[in-house]
Design a protein around this motif. Structure first.
Motif, PDB file in Angstrom:
ATOM      1  N   PRO A  85      16.540 -38.600  -8.437  1.00 44.98           N
ATOM      2  CA  PRO A  85      15.952 -37.264  -8.666  1.00 44.98           C
ATOM      3  C   PRO A  85      14.441 -37.289  -8.847  1.00 44.98           C
ATOM      4  O   PRO A  85      13.778 -36.278  -8.622  1.00 44.98           O
ATOM      5  CB  PRO A  85      16.654 -36.794  -9.941  1.00 44.98           C
ATOM      6  CG  PRO A  85      17.129 -38.041 -10.607  1.00 44.98           C
ATOM      7  CD  PRO A  85      17.459 -38.997  -9.510  1.00 44.98           C
ATOM      8  N   THR A 105      18.401 -36.982  -3.385  1.00 47.92           N
ATOM      9  CA  THR A 105      17.956 -36.289  -4.584  1.00 47.92           C
ATOM     10  C   THR A 105      18.921 -36.513  -5.740  1.00 47.92           C
ATOM     11  O   THR A 105      18.504 -36.674  -6.897  1.00 47.92           O
ATOM     12  CB  THR A 105      17.802 -34.788  -4.297  1.00 47.92           C
ATOM     13  OG1 THR A 105      16.858 -34.597  -3.238  1.00 47.92           O
ATOM     14  CG2 THR A 105      17.349 -34.036  -5.533  1.00 47.92           C
ATOM     15  N   ARG A 106      20.217 -36.540  -5.437  1.00 45.00           N
ATOM     16  CA  ARG A 106      21.203 -36.786  -6.487  1.00 45.00           C
ATOM     17  C   ARG A 106      21.118 -38.218  -7.016  1.00 45.00           C
ATOM     18  O   ARG A 106      21.318 -38.449  -8.212  1.00 45.00           O
ATOM     19  CB  ARG A 106      22.604 -36.507  -5.941  1.00 45.00           C
ATOM     20  CG  ARG A 106      22.840 -35.045  -5.585  1.00 45.00           C
ATOM     21  CD  ARG A 106      24.157 -34.865  -4.862  1.00 45.00           C
ATOM     22  NE  ARG A 106      24.360 -33.460  -4.479  1.00 45.00           N
ATOM     23  CZ  ARG A 106      25.377 -33.051  -3.718  1.00 45.00           C
ATOM     24  NH1 ARG A 106      26.265 -33.924  -3.245  1.00 45.00           N
ATOM     25  NH2 ARG A 106      25.484 -31.761  -3.424  1.00 45.00           N
TER      26      ARG A 106
END
Length: 347
Positions: free
Chosen positions: A68, A64-65
């Protein structure tokens, strides 16, 4: 001692309930409380199924980082599914009494306009139109609803046999009284317990989109679970047990959703309802029609248009007349090669 302790506690509980009912009148109805509890339970289930994988899967958090957009897309689908659920449950399925009331209000407005202008009433007066097989049906007298509905049935039909004994209103074709909602519904499909409302002409399209979004969300969440098990199967056994149990529940739900989606897609393309398909032999005007004939079908393309576009107009109630003997004979005619070239099944 129990009475002394129970009395004050009971009184405090009753006062708290009364205060809550004054602030939120909808909670005073047991049926509404049950529907609200069911909605809260469904939201919590969504949060649990979607949140567990984000809490346990460190790889997903890292992804996700880095990317995103992946998680943002999932969250958008998650929110859209819940919004679609509440929109569908809050949309009127199209009650017969609402249609009759709209006719009465429009006719009253036309009478006032006629008296004021001393001219024939214009078909543009009012904002509600009753569409009957491509034609805007306008009546200017007190029995407009009766005449409108009776014109949808074959000549000689008795209004007494078509009147709902519960609502005391003449039902148009495809309408049925729902005992859960205690109202007659236009193009009644079924009463959905999860939504707490009927599925009918007014919200069937939204219901199909909700099933579609719920199916997509279930598939995506299952993929996240399987990805977690592949990369973290030997790290924490208790987490694996939780994920496996939730995955089994997801797969069972997915099978049910896929079957439901396919079933309603078939109903849409043939212009049927669940009630008409399941209870066909109990519906008087459908008993004599062969099983493989879809009396209200106008071809796949027009069926899709009526379902997706025409049925969503908030200022119009669409009612369909029973097909004539000539139309039924045309529908029972076997398909030929020329029919395939002319797209008979589509138009």
């Amino acid at each position: 001692m129990g009475v002394l302790c129970g009395g004050p506690l009971r009184g405090a509980w009753d006062r708290a309930c009364d205060r809550c009912f004054r602030l939120f009148p909808c909670l005073s109805d047991p049926a509404r409380r049950s529907a609200l509890s069911l909605k809260l339970a469904l939201v919590m289930l969504h949060l649990v199924f979607a949140g567990v994988v984000f809490v346990l899967d460190n790889d997903l958090i890292q992804k996700t980082r880095q990317e995103p957009w992946y998680t943002v897309s999932y969250v958008i689908l998650f929110v859209a599914t819940l919004v679609q659920y509440f929109v569908t449950s809050g949309t009127s399925p199209g009650f017969v009494l609402e249609a009759q009331k709209a006719i009465d209000e429009r006719d009253a407005l036309e009478r006032r306009t006629l008296l004021a202008s001393k001219q024939p009433a214009s078909s543009k007066n009012g904002s509600v139109f009753i569409t009957v097989d491509r034609t805007n049906y306008q009546r200017g007298n007190a029995s407009a609803w009766t005449k409108l509905v009776m014109d949808l049935y074959p000549p000689g039909s008795s209004p007494r046999n078509l009147t709902c004994t519960y609502c005391n209103v003449i039902q148009p074709p495809r309408a049925k009284h729902c005992h859960d909602c205690d109202k007659c519904v236009l193009q009644f499909d079924h009463h959905c317990v999860w939504l707490g409302t009927c599925i009918g002409q007014g919200n069937h399209c939204r219901f199909w989109w909700y099933i579609c979004e719920e199916t997509a969300l279930c598939i995506w969440t299952s993929i996240l679970y399987i990805t977690y098990l592949k990369s973290n199967i030997s790290r924490a056994w208790w987490a694996d047990v939780i994920i496996i149990l939730l995955l089994v529940a997801l797969l069972i739900s997915l099978i049910f959703l896929l079957l439901l989606l396919l079933f309603h897609s078939y109903l849409i393309m043939t212009n049927q309802t669940t009630y008409e398909l399941v209870r066909r032999r109990r519906i008087v005007y459908l008993r004599a029609i062969p099983e493989r004939v879809y009396p209200f079908s106008k071809g796949i393309c027009r069926n899709l248009y009526l379902f997706c576009c025409a049925a969503q107009s908030s200022s119009k109630y669409r009612m369909e007349a029973l097909p004539s003997a000539e139309e039924l004979e045309e529908k029972t005619r076997p398909y030929k090669c020329s029919d395939v070239l002319s797209c008979r099944c589509c138009c």
